[in-house]
Motif scaffolding. Structure first.
Motif, PDB file in Angstrom:
ATOM      1  N   ASN A 123     -18.499  10.023  46.306  1.00  0.00           N
ATOM      2  CA  ASN A 123     -17.648   9.995  45.121  1.00  0.00           C
ATOM      3  C   ASN A 123     -18.484  10.026  43.847  1.00  0.00           C
ATOM      4  O   ASN A 123     -18.124  10.671  42.858  1.00  0.00           O
ATOM      5  CB  ASN A 123     -16.769   8.739  45.125  1.00  0.00           C
ATOM      6  N   LYS A 124     -19.620   9.320  43.879  1.00  0.00           N
ATOM      7  CA  LYS A 124     -20.496   9.260  42.716  1.00  0.00           C
ATOM      8  C   LYS A 124     -21.282  10.557  42.563  1.00  0.00           C
ATOM      9  O   LYS A 124     -21.542  11.006  41.441  1.00  0.00           O
ATOM     10  CB  LYS A 124     -21.426   8.053  42.837  1.00  0.00           C
ATOM     11  N   VAL A 125     -21.652  11.149  43.701  1.00  0.00           N
ATOM     12  CA  VAL A 125     -22.307  12.460  43.640  1.00  0.00           C
ATOM     13  C   VAL A 125     -21.359  13.485  43.031  1.00  0.00           C
ATOM     14  O   VAL A 125     -21.774  14.315  42.211  1.00  0.00           O
ATOM     15  CB  VAL A 125     -22.748  12.909  45.051  1.00  0.00           C
ATOM     16  N   GLU A 126     -20.091  13.411  43.392  1.00  0.00           N
ATOM     17  CA  GLU A 126     -19.103  14.350  42.849  1.00  0.00           C
ATOM     18  C   GLU A 126     -19.045  14.269  41.332  1.00  0.00           C
ATOM     19  O   GLU A 126     -18.946  15.289  40.644  1.00  0.00           O
ATOM     20  CB  GLU A 126     -17.723  14.059  43.436  1.00  0.00           C
ATOM     21  N   ARG A 127     -19.142  13.060  40.784  1.00  0.00           N
ATOM     22  CA  ARG A 127     -19.134  12.910  39.325  1.00  0.00           C
ATOM     23  C   ARG A 127     -20.367  13.551  38.698  1.00  0.00           C
ATOM     24  O   ARG A 127     -20.304  14.093  37.593  1.00  0.00           O
ATOM     25  CB  ARG A 127     -19.046  11.430  38.948  1.00  0.00           C
ATOM     26  N   ASP A 128     -21.492  13.491  39.408  1.00  0.00           N
ATOM     27  CA  ASP A 128     -22.732  14.075  38.883  1.00  0.00           C
ATOM     28  C   ASP A 128     -22.680  15.593  38.843  1.00  0.00           C
ATOM     29  O   ASP A 128     -23.411  16.221  38.076  1.00  0.00           O
ATOM     30  CB  ASP A 128     -23.934  13.639  39.737  1.00  0.00           C
ATOM     31  N   VAL A 129     -21.851  16.197  39.699  1.00  0.00           N
ATOM     32  CA  VAL A 129     -21.769  17.662  39.777  1.00  0.00           C
ATOM     33  C   VAL A 129     -20.386  18.148  39.362  1.00  0.00           C
ATOM     34  O   VAL A 129     -19.950  19.220  39.779  1.00  0.00           O
ATOM     35  CB  VAL A 129     -22.119  18.170  41.199  1.00  0.00           C
ATOM     36  N   SER A 130     -19.702  17.366  38.547  1.00  0.00           N
ATOM     37  CA  SER A 130     -18.305  17.659  38.196  1.00  0.00           C
ATOM     38  C   SER A 130     -18.130  18.949  37.398  1.00  0.00           C
ATOM     39  O   SER A 130     -17.008  19.450  37.270  1.00  0.00           O
ATOM     40  CB  SER A 130     -17.707  16.485  37.408  1.00  0.00           C
ATOM     41  N   SER A 131     -19.233  19.486  36.866  1.00  0.00           N
ATOM     42  CA  SER A 131     -19.134  20.753  36.134  1.00  0.00           C
ATOM     43  C   SER A 131     -18.950  21.942  37.073  1.00  0.00           C
ATOM     44  O   SER A 131     -18.670  23.057  36.623  1.00  0.00           O
ATOM     45  CB  SER A 131     -20.380  20.969  35.270  1.00  0.00           C
ATOM     46  N   TYR A 132     -19.096  21.703  38.382  1.00  0.00           N
ATOM     47  CA  TYR A 132     -18.904  22.757  39.378  1.00  0.00           C
ATOM     48  C   TYR A 132     -17.628  22.474  40.180  1.00  0.00           C
ATOM     49  O   TYR A 132     -17.145  21.345  40.220  1.00  0.00           O
ATOM     50  CB  TYR A 132     -20.090  22.831  40.337  1.00  0.00           C
ATOM     51  N   GLN A 133     -17.111  23.501  40.818  1.00  0.00           N
ATOM     52  CA  GLN A 133     -15.938  23.333  41.670  1.00  0.00           C
ATOM     53  C   GLN A 133     -16.318  22.514  42.904  1.00  0.00           C
ATOM     54  O   GLN A 133     -17.270  22.832  43.609  1.00  0.00           O
ATOM     55  CB  GLN A 133     -15.389  24.691  42.098  1.00  0.00           C
ATOM     56  N   VAL A 162     -31.988  22.087  54.326  1.00  0.00           N
ATOM     57  CA  VAL A 162     -31.532  20.745  53.975  1.00  0.00           C
ATOM     58  C   VAL A 162     -32.518  20.117  52.995  1.00  0.00           C
ATOM     59  O   VAL A 162     -33.724  20.114  53.245  1.00  0.00           O
ATOM     60  CB  VAL A 162     -31.406  19.849  55.221  1.00  0.00           C
ATOM     61  N   ILE A 163     -31.999  19.590  51.901  1.00  0.00           N
ATOM     62  CA  ILE A 163     -32.816  18.867  50.930  1.00  0.00           C
ATOM     63  C   ILE A 163     -32.214  17.484  50.712  1.00  0.00           C
ATOM     64  O   ILE A 163     -31.014  17.357  50.449  1.00  0.00           O
ATOM     65  CB  ILE A 163     -32.907  19.606  49.583  1.00  0.00           C
ATOM     66  N   GLU A 164     -33.034  16.464  50.845  1.00  0.00           N
ATOM     67  CA  GLU A 164     -32.626  15.103  50.516  1.00  0.00           C
ATOM     68  C   GLU A 164     -33.318  14.708  49.222  1.00  0.00           C
ATOM     69  O   GLU A 164     -34.509  14.401  49.219  1.00  0.00           O
ATOM     70  CB  GLU A 164     -33.004  14.129  51.637  1.00  0.00           C
ATOM     71  N   PRO A 165     -32.613  14.727  48.087  1.00  0.00           N
ATOM     72  CA  PRO A 165     -33.252  14.393  46.815  1.00  0.00           C
ATOM     73  C   PRO A 165     -33.544  12.901  46.721  1.00  0.00           C
ATOM     74  O   PRO A 165     -32.929  12.081  47.418  1.00  0.00           O
ATOM     75  CB  PRO A 165     -32.206  14.820  45.772  1.00  0.00           C
ATOM     76  N   PHE A 166     -34.465  12.556  45.845  1.00  0.00           N
ATOM     77  CA  PHE A 166     -34.777  11.147  45.624  1.00  0.00           C
ATOM     78  C   PHE A 166     -33.604  10.450  44.937  1.00  0.00           C
ATOM     79  O   PHE A 166     -33.285   9.303  45.230  1.00  0.00           O
ATOM     80  CB  PHE A 166     -36.040  11.024  44.768  1.00  0.00           C
ATOM     81  N   THR A 167     -32.949  11.171  44.025  1.00  0.00           N
ATOM     82  CA  THR A 167     -31.767  10.635  43.357  1.00  0.00           C
ATOM     83  C   THR A 167     -30.524  10.956  44.191  1.00  0.00           C
ATOM     84  O   THR A 167     -30.638  11.393  45.327  1.00  0.00           O
ATOM     85  CB  THR A 167     -31.640  11.230  41.948  1.00  0.00           C
ATOM     86  N   ALA A 168     -29.331  10.720  43.611  1.00  0.00           N
ATOM     87  CA  ALA A 168     -28.067  10.873  44.352  1.00  0.00           C
ATOM     88  C   ALA A 168     -28.085   9.965  45.577  1.00  0.00           C
ATOM     89  O   ALA A 168     -27.568  10.305  46.641  1.00  0.00           O
ATOM     90  CB  ALA A 168     -27.812  12.319  44.749  1.00  0.00           C
ATOM     91  N   TYR A 175     -26.783   2.745  42.127  1.00  0.00           N
ATOM     92  CA  TYR A 175     -26.756   4.182  42.387  1.00  0.00           C
ATOM     93  C   TYR A 175     -27.734   4.893  41.463  1.00  0.00           C
ATOM     94  O   TYR A 175     -27.735   4.665  40.243  1.00  0.00           O
ATOM     95  CB  TYR A 175     -25.344   4.729  42.167  1.00  0.00           C
ATOM     96  N   LEU A 176     -28.581   5.742  42.036  1.00  0.00           N
ATOM     97  CA  LEU A 176     -29.507   6.561  41.250  1.00  0.00           C
ATOM     98  C   LEU A 176     -28.835   7.893  40.955  1.00  0.00           C
ATOM     99  O   LEU A 176     -28.638   8.709  41.854  1.00  0.00           O
ATOM    100  CB  LEU A 176     -30.818   6.784  42.009  1.00  0.00           C
ATOM    101  N   ARG A 177     -28.481   8.083  39.706  1.00  0.00           N
ATOM    102  CA  ARG A 177     -27.715   9.259  39.308  1.00  0.00           C
ATOM    103  C   ARG A 177     -28.544  10.535  39.425  1.00  0.00           C
ATOM    104  O   ARG A 177     -29.743  10.543  39.164  1.00  0.00           O
ATOM    105  CB  ARG A 177     -27.234   9.072  37.865  1.00  0.00           C
ATOM    106  N   LEU A 178     -27.886  11.609  39.821  1.00  0.00           N
ATOM    107  CA  LEU A 178     -28.501  12.927  39.846  1.00  0.00           C
ATOM    108  C   LEU A 178     -28.437  13.481  38.428  1.00  0.00           C
ATOM    109  O   LEU A 178     -27.389  13.917  37.964  1.00  0.00           O
ATOM    110  CB  LEU A 178     -27.754  13.842  40.819  1.00  0.00           C
ATOM    111  N   THR A 179     -29.557  13.433  37.722  1.00  0.00           N
ATOM    112  CA  THR A 179     -29.568  13.833  36.325  1.00  0.00           C
ATOM    113  C   THR A 179     -29.316  15.339  36.187  1.00  0.00           C
ATOM    114  O   THR A 179     -29.430  16.095  37.151  1.00  0.00           O
ATOM    115  CB  THR A 179     -30.919  13.500  35.669  1.00  0.00           C
ATOM    116  N   GLN A 180     -28.973  15.746  34.984  1.00  0.00           N
ATOM    117  CA  GLN A 180     -28.664  17.163  34.754  1.00  0.00           C
ATOM    118  C   GLN A 180     -29.848  18.052  35.101  1.00  0.00           C
ATOM    119  O   GLN A 180     -29.686  19.105  35.716  1.00  0.00           O
ATOM    120  CB  GLN A 180     -28.263  17.376  33.293  1.00  0.00           C
TER     121      GLN A 180
END
Length: 208
Positions: A35-45, A160-166, A179-184
């Motif tokens: 749910n929090k990842v979705e907010r970080d990428v909300s500019s995309y469908q 597959v990529i596992e980022p440090f954030t998200a 939660y570590l936010r996925l920055t822009q």
């Protein structure tokens, strides 16, 4: 809106069957971090779907021909756990190819370099292909990630990529969530790396 799955009620025999499987930590709710990842990428469908075992899968669609699947990986610690996010792109390929390419990092966070490693002949051929596109290496060097790999097996490829954030740390004592936010900037690099790999693999296997 929350999309995480509610824990189902199991019968006695279902509970017995689950004993042999990996137990998830107390307090983990599948999809809550997504749910929090979705907010970080909300500019995309984006949209949610159900994966194996009724676990949530977040689908990101930066472009019509590109779908990125995001799932959760849970790591149990003492009195705590971490929920990591896996970003995956995939497609069809020659079913005679079987290989795994791991992306290794060296250096420091300020000056990081990467290299591709594989033990299979087919994997070495894919590495030669990757080396023809240095923009992929450059993008990965600018991305903060825990690990990355490309796998080809049974007529399909996936990256597959596992980022440090998200990712999210959940502690029981004291009861906290961080939660570590996925920055822009990191979001752009992550999605760009996945898009570039997808374009390369589709170019390599155009008829599949």
């Amino acid at each position: 809106m929350n999309h995480y799955a509610i824990s189902p009620k199991y019968s006695f025999w279902q509970k017995i069957g689950l004993l042999g499987k990996k137990r998830l930590p107390i307090g983990y709710q599948a999809g809550l971090t997504l749910n929090k990842v979705e907010r970080d990428v909300s500019s995309y469908q984006c949209e949610f779907a159900l994966g194996g075992g009724a676990l949530a899968v977040l689908l990101i669609k930066p472009q019509d021909e590109l779908i990125i699947e995001v799932t959760e990986r849970v790591k149990t610690l003492f009195m705590a756990f971490i929920v990591y996010s896996h970003f995956t792109v995939s497609g069809a390929c020659d079913n005679t190819i079987e290989a795994r390419i791991n992306v290794k990092t060296t250096g420091s966070m300020r000056k990081k370099s990467i290299r591709y490693v594989s033990k299979q002949v087919d994997g070495l051929a894919i590495i030669d292909l990757l080396n023809e596109y240095p923009i992929i290496q450059q993008t990965l060097e600018e991305l903060d990630f825990n690990y990355c790999h490309i796998e080809l097996k049974d007529g399909f490829w996936r990256c597959v990529i596992e980022p440090f954030t998200a990712s999210e740390m959940v502690s029981r004592i004291p009861a906290t969530r961080r939660y570590l936010r996925l920055t822009q900037q990191q979001r752009h690099r992550l999605l760009s790396a996945l898009q570039l790999v997808s374009q390369l693999m589709r170019k390599r296997f155009p008829t599949y």
